[in-house]
Design an enzyme around this catalytic site. Structure first.
Site, PDB file in Angstrom:
ATOM      1  N   HIS A 187      -3.930   6.856   1.578  1.00  0.00           N
ATOM      2  CA  HIS A 187      -4.187   5.547   0.977  1.00  0.00           C
ATOM      3  C   HIS A 187      -5.611   5.146   1.334  1.00  0.00           C
ATOM      4  CE1 HIS A 187      -4.087   1.363   0.098  1.00  0.00           C
ATOM      5  NE2 HIS A 187      -4.113   1.005   1.366  1.00  0.00           N
ATOM      6  N   CYS A 196       0.820  -1.222   0.000  1.00  0.00           N
ATOM      7  CA  CYS A 196       0.000   0.000   0.000  1.00  0.00           C
ATOM      8  C   CYS A 196       0.848   1.263   0.000  1.00  0.00           C
ATOM      9  CB  CYS A 196      -0.930   0.014   1.218  1.00  0.00           C
ATOM     10  SG  CYS A 196      -1.994  -1.419   1.236  1.00  0.00           S
ATOM     11  N   ASN A 227      -9.994  -0.898  -2.173  1.00  0.00           N
ATOM     12  CA  ASN A 227      -8.569  -0.695  -1.906  1.00  0.00           C
ATOM     13  C   ASN A 227      -7.753  -1.278  -3.063  1.00  0.00           C
ATOM     14  OD1 ASN A 227      -5.924  -0.920  -1.015  1.00  0.00           O
ATOM     15  ND2 ASN A 227      -6.470  -1.579   1.049  1.00  0.00           N
TER      16      ASN A 227
END
Ligand code: UT7
Length: 331
Positions: free
Chosen positions: A258, A113, A288
């Site tokens: 994020h 990430c 995501n």
């Protein structure tokens, strides 16, 4: 010494929309549960045979156009992905060939990430030293093929999606661009969010029938533990970046965190006392997309006119590793 700034952005999502309703056909979940716990309404999945390097092509084309550049102008490729097309070579090499870049260097970055922010930090150094003038930085993922689409995998499967974002990092003599980047890792938590197989240390073969039966080919997450660390690390690394540049919270033009879970973003916003217009969120549309979330959100923020020249833009990430990072830019 030149300053590194973002001269163009682009993003691409595969066309197949997967709604929460559709997921509830494969596993015991519901639109209500997913929406309430994560804020996600839908995500995108690739058709089989499509890898992150394929998703990166339209994103790159858009970024080049926005920067007024062509493939010939790019000196280096940084490709952030935790789901490379192949185990080897890296997706950056594939993109180099597919788009007809010259024989420039291509570096894959695997920091999950935080891959895009780490990539930004790498690009920053090359531009500051004068080694390169224009660097293509990609954040792209195909996570759908790492999802266990049964009830057993539901806590992780409902969150992740596929997508790609691109940014061109260019050199300028103007007083703008990246002000600082901040990178962290704590490997004690490797197994809280990981994909175990195939693995070189597994011996021959790198994945066995037994591994497959145990579902080791799927991304596994201890959601509660990841959540607990995320809501601490995000504000910490953002404040570290602000302090370094003597910037106050109220002076942030846009924070692009994020996109892991809407509740995490809301907790960061609350802890930091930021207004709604200071925080970017698009998780409801794409879930995501790991290294893809920040460049995709950046591309959308620019399209929506949420960033103006001179604005302070902050990126922050937290994820598998654990790895977390931030970057501050003067737009
Ligand atoms: O980008 C990398 C970083 N990733 C993250 O930051 C993710 C961080 N973690 C999270 O976002 C959240 O922990 C999740 C969304 C993954 C899970 O939400 P939660 O509120 O922490 O739920 P939980 O794991 O504590 O599970 C609560 C209940 C459990 O049932 P019991 O034990 O209370 O009966 C789960 O089995 O919800 C159940 N559950 C589900 N129910 C319906 C877990 N997943 C699902 C699901 N649908 N998809």
């Amino acid at each position: 010494m030149s300053n590194p700034y973002i001269s163009g952005t682009g993003y691409y999502l595969p066309p197949r929309v997967v709604t929460n309703e559709e997921l509830s056909n494969f596993m015991d979940t519901s639109n209500e549960w997913i929406l309430e716990r994560t804020g996600i309404e839908e995500r995108r999945y690739v058709e089989s045979g499509v890898g992150p390097s394929d998703l990166a092509i339209p994103a790159t084309e858009q970024a080049l156009l926005a920067a007024g550049l062509t493939v010939k102008d790019i000196d280096f490729i940084i490709f952030a992905t935790s789901t490379p097309d192949y185990y080897a070579p890296g997706s950056g090499c594939l993109l180099q060939e597919k788009m007809g870049f010259g024989e420039i260097g291509a570096l894959d970055v695997r920091v999950q990430c935080s891959g895009f922010v780490y990539g930004l930090s790498i690009a920053e150094q090359y531009i500051r030293t004068g080694m390169f003038k224009h660097i293509l930085l990609i954040g792209a993922e195909v996570q759908s093929t790492a999802m266990d689409l049964t009830t057993e995998g539901r806590d992780t499967a409902v969150i992740f999606g596929d997508g790609a974002g691109a940014a061109i990092i260019s050199a300028t003599e103007e007083d703008r661009g990246i002000l600082s980047t901040h990178l962290h890792t704590d490997g004690r938590y490797v197994k809280e969010l990981w994909l175990e197989a195939p693995a070189s240390k597994a011996g021959h073969p790198r994945i066995s029938k037994n591994d497959l039966d145990e579902g080791k080919q799927y991304l596994k997450m201890n959601g509660r533990e990841v959540f607990r660390h995320a809501v601490t690390r995000f504000p910490e690394v953002i404040i570290e970046a602000l302090k370094k540049n003597k910037i106050e919270q109220k002076d942030i033009g846009l924070l692009i965190p994020h996109q892991a879970n809407l509740r995490i973003t809301q907790m960061i916003q609350k802890k930091m006392g930021l207004r709604d217009d200071q925080v970017m969120s698009n998780i409801h549309k794409y879930g995501n997309t790991t290294a893809g979330t920040i460049p995709i959100a950046l591309g959308e923020a620019i399209e929506e006119g949420r960033i103006s020249e001179g604005d302070i833009v902050v990126f922050a990430s937290f994820g598998s590793g654990f790895s977390w990072a931030s970057a501050v830019m003067k737009w």
